[in-house]
Design an enzyme around this catalytic site. Structure first.
Site, PDB file in Angstrom:
ATOM      1  N   THR A  52       0.816  -1.210   0.000  1.00 39.88           N
ATOM      2  CA  THR A  52       0.000   0.000   0.000  1.00 39.88           C
ATOM      3  C   THR A  52       0.849   1.259   0.000  1.00 39.88           C
ATOM      4  O   THR A  52       0.454   2.289  -0.556  1.00 39.88           O
ATOM      5  CB  THR A  52      -0.928  -0.024   1.237  1.00 39.88           C
ATOM      6  OG1 THR A  52      -1.822  -1.102   1.070  1.00 39.88           O
ATOM      7  CG2 THR A  52      -1.722   1.254   1.394  1.00 39.88           C
ATOM      8  N   SER A  99       1.710  -7.589  -0.591  1.00 39.04           N
ATOM      9  CA  SER A  99       2.575  -8.448   0.230  1.00 39.04           C
ATOM     10  C   SER A  99       2.107  -9.891   0.287  1.00 39.04           C
ATOM     11  O   SER A  99       2.874 -10.780   0.650  1.00 39.04           O
ATOM     12  CB  SER A  99       2.753  -7.869   1.629  1.00 39.04           C
ATOM     13  OG  SER A  99       1.549  -7.901   2.339  1.00 39.04           O
ATOM     14  N   THR A 132       1.567  -4.177   4.334  1.00 37.96           N
ATOM     15  CA  THR A 132       1.423  -4.474   5.768  1.00 37.96           C
ATOM     16  C   THR A 132       0.845  -5.862   6.035  1.00 37.96           C
ATOM     17  O   THR A 132       1.050  -6.409   7.116  1.00 37.96           O
ATOM     18  CB  THR A 132       0.517  -3.437   6.459  1.00 37.96           C
ATOM     19  OG1 THR A 132      -0.769  -3.465   5.828  1.00 37.96           O
ATOM     20  CG2 THR A 132       1.110  -2.047   6.393  1.00 37.96           C
ATOM     21  N   ASP A 133       0.130  -6.428   5.041  1.00 38.99           N
ATOM     22  CA  ASP A 133      -0.583  -7.690   5.312  1.00 38.99           C
ATOM     23  C   ASP A 133       0.356  -8.808   5.777  1.00 38.99           C
ATOM     24  O   ASP A 133       0.019  -9.569   6.690  1.00 38.99           O
ATOM     25  CB  ASP A 133      -1.351  -8.160   4.065  1.00 38.99           C
ATOM     26  CG  ASP A 133      -2.531  -7.240   3.742  1.00 38.99           C
ATOM     27  OD1 ASP A 133      -2.862  -6.382   4.573  1.00 38.99           O
ATOM     28  OD2 ASP A 133      -3.093  -7.385   2.646  1.00 38.99           O
TER      29      ASP A 133
HETATM   30  N1  ASP Z   1      -2.671  -5.258   0.446  1.00 42.68           N
HETATM   31  C1  ASP Z   1      -1.579  -4.503   0.981  1.00 42.68           C
HETATM   32  C2  ASP Z   1      -0.334  -5.369   1.049  1.00 42.68           C
HETATM   33  O1  ASP Z   1      -0.097  -6.024   2.043  1.00 42.68           O
HETATM   34  C3  ASP Z   1      -1.915  -3.959   2.283  1.00 42.68           C
HETATM   35  C4  ASP Z   1      -0.913  -3.000   2.818  1.00 42.68           C
HETATM   36  O2  ASP Z   1       0.155  -2.779   2.311  1.00 42.68           O
HETATM   37  O3  ASP Z   1      -1.279  -2.423   3.847  1.00 42.68           O
HETATM   38  O4  ASP Z   1       0.402  -5.366   0.115  1.00 42.68           O
END
Ligand code: ASP
Length: 364
Positions: A52, A99, A132-133
């Protein structure tokens, strides 16, 4: 102001990197060396992987349903000119994916590139930008496979770069400030988000949507940022029993699958995982690792017949898990996703049964 700049840069971003980004794995894509150099500042290398923080939406009020992993590392760096006040930054685009798309091969590639950078006397610290995932998995992996006193900081964002009040720019500035800070040395890999400094070993994503998602409820934070300057609660320390794994020669990691415990669980999922190539299973058990009797029969069979290594963990947010069924190792303090990474590394290192036991069953 910064997020407006990010927004303005979005048009450039889609022009530069396109909307369907698919980079070859394993190679840096862009390394720009033409930024002004200030010899009195530390040098920090940013390894970008997507997520993200590099995400783009069609409008500034869209904070979900956007496309992660679109903007390139140079755009992220150029959108935060304040980075140049704290360090000389250099960007390396390792991949650009959400991620959930991070694979063992990408992990092995990142850790090797980072180790090389940390071994260079001209690098004072490293930052990894990440979705973050699964950020906690990469952070944990790096924590266990890098050997250096220099700071390694993993950072993400909960709002895409195009959002109103995007958190990416300040998170990146804080992460680079931390990586450039001598007080950050010797603390293992760290996670930065929402003005907090957290230990990669213990921290987990606790909320699917909110900015204050990264937490280690029992162990707490290592520190915080005041006016974008890091402040630590403690002197440098590492988690008790933290191992180091040398993955210098690995080309892939063994398959380890996670099974989720619940009422009425399907016991045959364990044998299906083993049949599809799992050498290890992590059980996200009920309570302190409980599993059903029928399920345990299938698992014991896999241990006996296939030599499957089983680690008992928990679906609860926190707590200590001793060995539950005969033949499995207690996952100690590790949540299932961290226990999976640890088991992959231990299998790769051909740990003996005694080594597995002391690795997982935290002795306090
Ligand atoms: N879908 C995103 C990821 O993990 C979520 C994020 O980055 O917060 O790539």
């Amino acid at each position: 102001m910064m997020s407006l700049k990010f927004l303005a840069l979005n048009a450039v971003a889609s022009f530069v990197v396109g909307s369907s980004v698919s980079f070859p794995r394993g190679f840096p894509i862009s390394v720009r060396e033409d930024r002004p150099f200030n010899a009195s500042l530390p040098n920090v290398t940013i390894f970008a992987t997507g997520g993200t923080i590099a995400g783009s939406a069609s409008s500034s009020d869209q904070t979900s349903g956007y496309k992660p992993g679109v903007l390139g590392v140079d755009i992220l760096i150029d959108a935060v000119p304040q980075l140049r006040n704290v360090s000389n930054v250099r960007g390396v685009q390792v991949t650009n994916v959400p991620s959930s798309g991070i694979t063992p091969e990408i992990l092995l590639n990142i850790t090797r590139q980072i180790q090389q950078e940390l071994d260079s006397p001209s690098c004072q610290g490293v930052v990894v930008t990440h979705g973050t995932d699964t950020l906690e998995e990469t952070a944990f992996f790096l924590d266990l496979t890098l050997r250096s006193e220099k700071p390694v900081v993993i950072v993400g964002a909960m709002r895409p770069a195009t959002a109103i009040s995007a958190d990416g720019p300040i998170n990146l500035l804080e992460a680079v400030t931390l990586a450039a800070h001598s007080g950050a040395r010797g603390r293992g890999a760290m996670i930065v988000l929402n003005d907090r400094i957290a230990s990669a070993f213990f921290t987990t994503k606790s909320n699917a949507n909110s900015l204050d998602t990264f937490r280690a409820a029992e162990q707490g934070f290592l520190g915080f940022f005041y006016n974008i300057k890091p402040k630590f609660y403690f002197t440098p320390a590492l988690p008790r029993g933290k191992p180091y794994f040398d993955v210098g020669n690995a080309t892939n990691l063994p398959q380890v699958d996670i099974l989720f415990g619940h009422q009425g669980l399907n016991p045959t999922l364990a044998s299906a995982a083993v049949a599809s190539g799992a050498r290890g299973l992590v059980l996200a058990g009920m309570g302190a690792g409980a599993w059903t009797l029928e399920g345990l029969n299938v698992i014991n069979d896999a241990i006996e017949k296939s030599g499957t290594i089983v680690v008992d963990s928990r679906r609860s947010m926190d707590g200590y898990v001793p060995p539950y069924g005969a033949g499995g190792y207690g996952g100690g303090l590790l949540n299932p996703q961290k226990a999976r990474i640890m088991l992959q590394l231990a299998l790769n290192a051909r740990y003996t049964s005694d080594q597995m036991q002391s690795l997982f069953e935290f002795d306090g």
